[in-house]
Design an enzyme around this catalytic site. Structure first.
Site, PDB file in Angstrom:
ATOM      1  N   GLY A   7       0.786  -1.237   0.000  1.00  8.50           N
ATOM      2  CA  GLY A   7       0.000   0.000   0.000  1.00  8.50           C
ATOM      3  C   GLY A   7       0.809   1.274   0.000  1.00  8.50           C
ATOM      4  O   GLY A   7       0.319   2.316   0.448  1.00  8.50           O
ATOM      5  N   ARG A  83      -5.384  -8.677  -8.648  1.00  5.24           N
ATOM      6  CA  ARG A  83      -6.362  -9.599  -9.245  1.00  5.24           C
ATOM      7  C   ARG A  83      -6.831  -9.034 -10.567  1.00  5.24           C
ATOM      8  O   ARG A  83      -7.007  -7.821 -10.702  1.00  5.24           O
ATOM      9  CB  ARG A  83      -7.582  -9.747  -8.343  1.00  5.24           C
ATOM     10  CG  ARG A  83      -7.283 -10.447  -7.054  1.00  5.24           C
ATOM     11  CD  ARG A  83      -7.454 -11.925  -7.214  1.00  5.24           C
ATOM     12  NE  ARG A  83      -7.043 -12.644  -6.023  1.00  5.24           N
ATOM     13  CZ  ARG A  83      -6.821 -13.953  -6.009  1.00  5.24           C
ATOM     14  NH1 ARG A  83      -6.965 -14.671  -7.095  1.00  5.24           N
ATOM     15  NH2 ARG A  83      -6.455 -14.551  -4.898  1.00  5.24           N
ATOM     16  N   HIS A 101       1.226   0.467 -13.195  1.00  2.00           N
ATOM     17  CA  HIS A 101       1.919  -0.798 -13.466  1.00  2.00           C
ATOM     18  C   HIS A 101       3.428  -0.536 -13.538  1.00  2.00           C
ATOM     19  O   HIS A 101       3.857   0.434 -14.177  1.00  2.00           O
ATOM     20  CB  HIS A 101       1.410  -1.389 -14.786  1.00  2.00           C
ATOM     21  CG  HIS A 101       2.005  -2.719 -15.085  1.00  2.00           C
ATOM     22  ND1 HIS A 101       1.523  -3.887 -14.505  1.00  2.00           N
ATOM     23  CD2 HIS A 101       3.050  -3.084 -15.856  1.00  2.00           C
ATOM     24  CE1 HIS A 101       2.258  -4.907 -14.929  1.00  2.00           C
ATOM     25  NE2 HIS A 101       3.187  -4.441 -15.752  1.00  2.00           N
ATOM     26  N   VAL A 136      -6.017  -7.353 -19.900  1.00  5.20           N
ATOM     27  CA  VAL A 136      -5.128  -7.095 -18.762  1.00  5.20           C
ATOM     28  C   VAL A 136      -3.963  -6.209 -19.186  1.00  5.20           C
ATOM     29  O   VAL A 136      -3.283  -6.496 -20.172  1.00  5.20           O
ATOM     30  CB  VAL A 136      -4.579  -8.436 -18.212  1.00  5.20           C
ATOM     31  CG1 VAL A 136      -3.571  -8.179 -17.099  1.00  5.20           C
ATOM     32  CG2 VAL A 136      -5.714  -9.297 -17.704  1.00  5.20           C
TER      33      VAL A 136
HETATM   34  C1  GAR Z   1       3.350  -1.207  -7.371  1.00  8.32           C
HETATM   35  O1  GAR Z   1       4.687  -1.141  -7.764  1.00  8.32           O
HETATM   36  C2  GAR Z   1       2.438  -1.329  -8.559  1.00  8.32           C
HETATM   37  O2  GAR Z   1       2.935  -0.704  -9.693  1.00  8.32           O
HETATM   38  C3  GAR Z   1       2.367  -2.816  -8.756  1.00  8.32           C
HETATM   39  O3  GAR Z   1       2.320  -3.345  -7.464  1.00  8.32           O
HETATM   40  C4  GAR Z   1       3.071  -2.509  -6.603  1.00  8.32           C
HETATM   41  C5  GAR Z   1       2.253  -2.270  -5.367  1.00  8.32           C
HETATM   42  O4  GAR Z   1       2.988  -1.641  -4.380  1.00  8.32           O
HETATM   43  N1  GAR Z   1       1.228  -3.192  -9.525  1.00  8.32           N
HETATM   44  C6  GAR Z   1       1.198  -4.224 -10.373  1.00  8.32           C
HETATM   45  O5  GAR Z   1       2.137  -4.970 -10.546  1.00  8.32           O
HETATM   46  C7  GAR Z   1      -0.120  -4.383 -11.121  1.00  8.32           C
HETATM   47  N2  GAR Z   1       0.012  -5.343 -12.159  1.00  8.32           N
HETATM   48  P1  GAR Z   1       2.255  -0.931  -3.184  1.00  8.32           P
HETATM   49  O6  GAR Z   1       1.259  -1.934  -2.595  1.00  8.32           O
HETATM   50  O7  GAR Z   1       3.343  -0.614  -2.206  1.00  8.32           O
HETATM   51  O8  GAR Z   1       1.582   0.293  -3.705  1.00  8.32           O
END
Ligand code: GAR
Length: 192
Positions: A7, A83, A101, A136
């Site tokens: 988060g 998800r 992303h 996706v």
């Molecule tokens: C982030 O780096 C985001 O870009 C990635 O998950 C991480 C979450 O970090 N999202 C993906 O990979 C979506 N496919 P966080 O929970 O510390 O914000």
């Protein structure tokens, strides 16, 4: 806001007053997500919708859409939500779902984008913010910022530098999104 993990992006959004004022709820698919604790500390309503409690992705997506709609939200911001949302969800908020992303899409879509960029041996990866559609990681792109891969990078060091970029980029764009200055006109992104 939908979040599955630590988060840190959610925190950057909570720390942005113009965004915080518009957050109706934080929803997670994981009861142990640190994102929920961050939301609790910010006094934001929280809900957990677990995939395992549903028959399939459609049923999960429908419950999620109900929860989001009941919160009063007009739009959805994915902040590390891991998800895949089915069209059942996307159709309920057409053109009103933003995602971040950790790669320069269309390169390295999917769940392990940072590891995939390292394994591919590319010199530059980055961050993409895009609207979510049926495919996706393929919706209309709002912004991309490059992050160079440096010698000795491992998934941890690279992801940390990517997240530093995310924490600056996403709040600015989500601010514009909640103000109505960033939106989709058909497949065309209209931005600040
Ligand atoms: C982030 O780096 C985001 O870009 C990635 O998950 C991480 C979450 O970090 N999202 C993906 O990979 C979506 N496919 P966080 O929970 O510390 O914000």
């Amino acid at each position: 806001m939908l979040a599955s993990g630590s988060g840190t992006n959610l925190q950057a959004l909570i720390d942005t007053a113009e965004v915080r004022a518009h957050i109706t709820m934080v929803v997670s698919d994981r009861p142990d997500a640190a994102a929920l604790t961050r939301a609790e500390e910010a006094d934001i309503p929280r809900r957990v919708v677990q995939f395992a409690d549903h028959l399939d992705r459609e049923a999960f997506s429908a419950t999620l859409a109900d929860v989001v709609e009941d919160s009063g939200a007009k739009g959805v911001v994915l902040a590390g939500f891991m998800r895949v949302l089915s069209p059942v969800f996307v159709d309920r908020f057409p053109g009103r779902i933003l995602n971040i992303h950790p790669s320069l899409l269309p390169a390295f879509s999917g769940a392990r984008a940072v590891e995939a960029a390292l394994a591919a041996g590319v010199e530059v990866t980055g961050v993409t913010v895009h609207f979510v559609d049926y495919q996706v990681d393929q919706g209309p792109i709002v912004a991309q910022v490059e992050v160079p891969i440096v010698e000795g990078d491992d998934p941890g060091t690279l992801h940390r530098r990517i997240q530093e970029v995310e924490h600056l980029l996403y709040p600015e764009l989500v601010k514009a999104f909640v103000k109505g200055d960033l939106y989709l006109d058909g497949a065309r992104v209209v931005g600040p």
